[in-house]
Design a protein around this motif. Structure first.
Motif, PDB file in Angstrom:
ATOM      1  N   LYS A   1      83.032  63.253  70.897  1.00 28.59           N
ATOM      2  CA  LYS A   1      83.910  64.402  70.615  1.00 28.59           C
ATOM      3  C   LYS A   1      83.417  65.647  71.350  1.00 28.59           C
ATOM      4  O   LYS A   1      84.196  66.419  71.898  1.00 28.59           O
ATOM      5  CB  LYS A   1      83.989  64.646  69.100  1.00 28.59           C
ATOM      6  N   LYS A   2      82.091  65.810  71.373  1.00 26.12           N
ATOM      7  CA  LYS A   2      81.491  66.951  72.075  1.00 26.12           C
ATOM      8  C   LYS A   2      81.822  66.901  73.571  1.00 26.12           C
ATOM      9  O   LYS A   2      82.073  67.912  74.213  1.00 26.12           O
ATOM     10  CB  LYS A   2      79.968  66.925  71.858  1.00 26.12           C
ATOM     11  N   GLN A   3      81.822  65.696  74.115  1.00 24.72           N
ATOM     12  CA  GLN A   3      82.038  65.501  75.561  1.00 24.72           C
ATOM     13  C   GLN A   3      83.519  65.279  75.910  1.00 24.72           C
ATOM     14  O   GLN A   3      83.856  65.057  77.070  1.00 24.72           O
ATOM     15  CB  GLN A   3      81.246  64.273  76.038  1.00 24.72           C
ATOM     16  N   ASN A   4      84.375  65.296  74.879  1.00 24.75           N
ATOM     17  CA  ASN A   4      85.801  65.023  75.080  1.00 24.75           C
ATOM     18  C   ASN A   4      86.038  63.624  75.672  1.00 24.75           C
ATOM     19  O   ASN A   4      86.834  63.443  76.588  1.00 24.75           O
ATOM     20  CB  ASN A   4      86.442  66.106  75.964  1.00 24.75           C
ATOM     21  N   LYS A   5      85.303  62.661  75.141  1.00 23.80           N
ATOM     22  CA  LYS A   5      85.426  61.260  75.556  1.00 23.80           C
ATOM     23  C   LYS A   5      85.887  60.420  74.368  1.00 23.80           C
ATOM     24  O   LYS A   5      85.980  60.924  73.250  1.00 23.80           O
ATOM     25  CB  LYS A   5      84.082  60.722  76.076  1.00 23.80           C
ATOM     26  N   GLN A   6      86.159  59.146  74.621  1.00 20.23           N
ATOM     27  CA  GLN A   6      86.651  58.270  73.558  1.00 20.23           C
ATOM     28  C   GLN A   6      85.698  57.093  73.319  1.00 20.23           C
ATOM     29  O   GLN A   6      85.062  56.610  74.254  1.00 20.23           O
ATOM     30  CB  GLN A   6      88.048  57.749  73.892  1.00 20.23           C
ATOM     31  N   VAL A   7      85.660  56.658  72.065  1.00 19.09           N
ATOM     32  CA  VAL A   7      84.820  55.517  71.675  1.00 19.09           C
ATOM     33  C   VAL A   7      85.706  54.321  71.334  1.00 19.09           C
ATOM     34  O   VAL A   7      86.641  54.445  70.532  1.00 19.09           O
ATOM     35  CB  VAL A   7      83.944  55.879  70.447  1.00 19.09           C
ATOM     36  N   LEU A   8      85.411  53.198  71.962  1.00 16.20           N
ATOM     37  CA  LEU A   8      86.062  51.933  71.619  1.00 16.20           C
ATOM     38  C   LEU A   8      85.022  51.043  70.949  1.00 16.20           C
ATOM     39  O   LEU A   8      83.970  50.773  71.533  1.00 16.20           O
ATOM     40  CB  LEU A   8      86.633  51.258  72.873  1.00 16.20           C
ATOM     41  N   VAL A   9      85.299  50.637  69.715  1.00 18.15           N
ATOM     42  CA  VAL A   9      84.374  49.753  69.005  1.00 18.15           C
ATOM     43  C   VAL A   9      84.792  48.305  69.246  1.00 18.15           C
ATOM     44  O   VAL A   9      85.919  47.913  68.944  1.00 18.15           O
ATOM     45  CB  VAL A   9      84.328  50.074  67.497  1.00 18.15           C
ATOM     46  N   ASP A  10      83.872  47.549  69.816  1.00 14.37           N
ATOM     47  CA  ASP A  10      84.096  46.143  70.142  1.00 14.37           C
ATOM     48  C   ASP A  10      83.640  45.290  68.959  1.00 14.37           C
ATOM     49  O   ASP A  10      82.472  45.321  68.571  1.00 14.37           O
ATOM     50  CB  ASP A  10      83.286  45.808  71.406  1.00 14.37           C
ATOM     51  N   MET A  11      84.582  44.520  68.411  1.00 11.18           N
ATOM     52  CA  MET A  11      84.303  43.744  67.191  1.00 11.18           C
ATOM     53  C   MET A  11      83.830  42.323  67.504  1.00 11.18           C
ATOM     54  O   MET A  11      83.904  41.436  66.652  1.00 11.18           O
ATOM     55  CB  MET A  11      85.555  43.709  66.307  1.00 11.18           C
ATOM     56  N   ILE A  12      83.332  42.115  68.714  1.00 10.50           N
ATOM     57  CA  ILE A  12      82.839  40.794  69.099  1.00 10.50           C
ATOM     58  C   ILE A  12      81.756  40.328  68.116  1.00 10.50           C
ATOM     59  O   ILE A  12      80.843  41.084  67.773  1.00 10.50           O
ATOM     60  CB  ILE A  12      82.316  40.810  70.565  1.00 10.50           C
ATOM     61  N   ASN A  13      81.904  39.090  67.634  1.00 10.21           N
ATOM     62  CA  ASN A  13      80.918  38.454  66.744  1.00 10.21           C
ATOM     63  C   ASN A  13      80.690  39.165  65.405  1.00 10.21           C
ATOM     64  O   ASN A  13      79.651  38.981  64.774  1.00 10.21           O
ATOM     65  CB  ASN A  13      79.566  38.274  67.457  1.00 10.21           C
ATOM     66  N   VAL A  14      81.652  39.986  64.977  1.00  3.62           N
ATOM     67  CA  VAL A  14      81.559  40.588  63.642  1.00  3.62           C
ATOM     68  C   VAL A  14      82.023  39.546  62.623  1.00  3.62           C
ATOM     69  O   VAL A  14      83.123  39.021  62.749  1.00  3.62           O
ATOM     70  CB  VAL A  14      82.440  41.862  63.541  1.00  3.62           C
ATOM     71  N   PRO A  15      81.187  39.222  61.624  1.00  2.00           N
ATOM     72  CA  PRO A  15      81.544  38.125  60.717  1.00  2.00           C
ATOM     73  C   PRO A  15      82.738  38.420  59.804  1.00  2.00           C
ATOM     74  O   PRO A  15      83.695  37.672  59.782  1.00  2.00           O
ATOM     75  CB  PRO A  15      80.264  37.872  59.908  1.00  2.00           C
ATOM     76  N   ASN A  16      82.692  39.529  59.042  1.00  2.00           N
ATOM     77  CA  ASN A  16      83.809  39.834  58.145  1.00  2.00           C
ATOM     78  C   ASN A  16      84.695  40.880  58.808  1.00  2.00           C
ATOM     79  O   ASN A  16      84.568  42.073  58.590  1.00  2.00           O
ATOM     80  CB  ASN A  16      83.307  40.337  56.794  1.00  2.00           C
ATOM     81  N   LEU A  17      85.620  40.369  59.622  1.00  2.41           N
ATOM     82  CA  LEU A  17      86.388  41.233  60.518  1.00  2.41           C
ATOM     83  C   LEU A  17      87.215  42.272  59.768  1.00  2.41           C
ATOM     84  O   LEU A  17      87.171  43.463  60.098  1.00  2.41           O
ATOM     85  CB  LEU A  17      87.307  40.348  61.376  1.00  2.41           C
ATOM     86  N   GLU A  18      87.927  41.848  58.753  1.00  2.00           N
ATOM     87  CA  GLU A  18      88.820  42.761  58.037  1.00  2.00           C
ATOM     88  C   GLU A  18      88.036  43.881  57.348  1.00  2.00           C
ATOM     89  O   GLU A  18      88.360  45.066  57.495  1.00  2.00           O
ATOM     90  CB  GLU A  18      89.647  41.980  57.008  1.00  2.00           C
ATOM     91  N   GLN A  19      86.980  43.511  56.639  1.00  2.00           N
ATOM     92  CA  GLN A  19      86.173  44.508  55.932  1.00  2.00           C
ATOM     93  C   GLN A  19      85.518  45.484  56.908  1.00  2.00           C
ATOM     94  O   GLN A  19      85.555  46.705  56.706  1.00  2.00           O
ATOM     95  CB  GLN A  19      85.096  43.812  55.097  1.00  2.00           C
ATOM     96  N   ARG A  20      84.927  44.953  57.985  1.00  2.00           N
ATOM     97  CA  ARG A  20      84.242  45.822  58.938  1.00  2.00           C
ATOM     98  C   ARG A  20      85.229  46.721  59.683  1.00  2.00           C
ATOM     99  O   ARG A  20      84.920  47.881  59.975  1.00  2.00           O
ATOM    100  CB  ARG A  20      83.427  44.967  59.932  1.00  2.00           C
ATOM    101  N   ALA A  21      86.417  46.192  59.963  1.00  2.00           N
ATOM    102  CA  ALA A  21      87.439  47.008  60.637  1.00  2.00           C
ATOM    103  C   ALA A  21      87.800  48.220  59.783  1.00  2.00           C
ATOM    104  O   ALA A  21      87.942  49.335  60.292  1.00  2.00           O
ATOM    105  CB  ALA A  21      88.685  46.172  60.927  1.00  2.00           C
ATOM    106  N   ARG A  22      87.930  48.002  58.473  1.00  2.00           N
ATOM    107  CA  ARG A  22      88.238  49.122  57.573  1.00  2.00           C
ATOM    108  C   ARG A  22      87.104  50.156  57.569  1.00  2.00           C
ATOM    109  O   ARG A  22      87.346  51.367  57.602  1.00  2.00           O
ATOM    110  CB  ARG A  22      88.439  48.605  56.139  1.00  2.00           C
ATOM    111  N   GLU A  23      85.862  49.653  57.540  1.00  2.00           N
ATOM    112  CA  GLU A  23      84.702  50.558  57.529  1.00  2.00           C
ATOM    113  C   GLU A  23      84.630  51.371  58.822  1.00  2.00           C
ATOM    114  O   GLU A  23      84.456  52.595  58.790  1.00  2.00           O
ATOM    115  CB  GLU A  23      83.410  49.741  57.362  1.00  2.00           C
ATOM    116  N   VAL A  24      84.787  50.687  59.933  1.00  2.00           N
ATOM    117  CA  VAL A  24      84.706  51.352  61.242  1.00  2.00           C
ATOM    118  C   VAL A  24      85.850  52.353  61.401  1.00  2.00           C
ATOM    119  O   VAL A  24      85.688  53.444  61.957  1.00  2.00           O
ATOM    120  CB  VAL A  24      84.727  50.298  62.379  1.00  2.00           C
TER     121      VAL A  24
END
Length: 210
Positions: free
Chosen positions: A100-123
């Motif tokens: 945000k400070k640098q005016n850039k964007q973050v993409l979170v890669d969910m590769i190999n995340v075990p509980n996809l739905e739960q972690r997606a909500r958290e992220v």
């Protein structure tokens, strides 16, 4: 919906030559992890200088020191930087704050995340820009695809945009588009084709139709 070209196993001059063939049809060019390992962040700088009108994603797959690594990628000219969903919330928060400070964007890669739905909500609650479903090379070789996971993410995510990567080709693209991701990431589906421009143009047409 945007189209991202993932470059993985090329050097900088080959990468630039390849992007020249398809630059009219893509929105984002990705400097893949293998290139960053082989060439360093100056690969990002070289690509941004060669194609100032394209966004450049640095696929750093950040797992620690989120703020620092975002800062270094931003200095090299990256517009988007990847962080692994499997890391801890502190790393993601640090990455988001610096982005945000640098005016850039973050993409979170969910590769190999075990509980996809739960972690997606958290992220999704941490202020990231994109959450990406990603079937890695090794799992693609076993016949897996990201399509089902994309539906899971789409249902769970409320704030971030969604992205999908992993073995997407022209013939499977319509199935991906049905799930309405915000960003479609294609590697070998373009780079491995004889007529890259023709395939990229058709992919762009399908993506823009949505």
């Amino acid at each position: 919906m945007k189209l991202q070209l993932a470059l993985d196993l090329v050097n900088i001059p080959e990468g630039i030559a390849l992007v020249k063939e398809v630059e009219s049809y893509i929105d984002i060019v990705e400097i893949g992890t293998p290139i960053v390992i082989n060439e360093g962040l100056h690969a990002v700088k070289a690509m941004k200088e060669a194609f100032p009108n394209l966004q450049v994603l640095a696929d750093l797959k950040i797992m620690d020191a989120g703020g620092y690594e975002i800062m270094k990628a931003a200095e090299a000219g990256a517009d988007l930087i990847t962080v692994l969903g499997a890391t801890n919330d502190s790393t993601i928060k640090g990455a988001v704050a610096e982005a945000k400070k640098q005016n850039k964007q973050v993409l979170v890669d969910m590769i190999n995340v075990p509980n996809l739905e739960q972690r997606a909500r958290e992220v999704d609650s941490l202020g990231v820009d994109y959450i990406c479903v990603h079937t890695g090379y090794d799992l693609q070789a076993e016949g897996q695809s990201p399509f089902e996971d994309l539906q899971t993410i789409k249902a769970a995510v409320k704030n971030a945009k969604t992205a999908v990567a992993g073995g997407i080709k022209l013939e499977t693209l319509p199935e991906v588009i049905k799930a309405q991701p915000d960003l479609v990431i294609v590697g070998g589906g373009i780079t491995g084709q004889a007529d890259k421009a023709k395939v990229a143009a058709e992919m762009q047409r399908l993506v823009q139709q949505g």
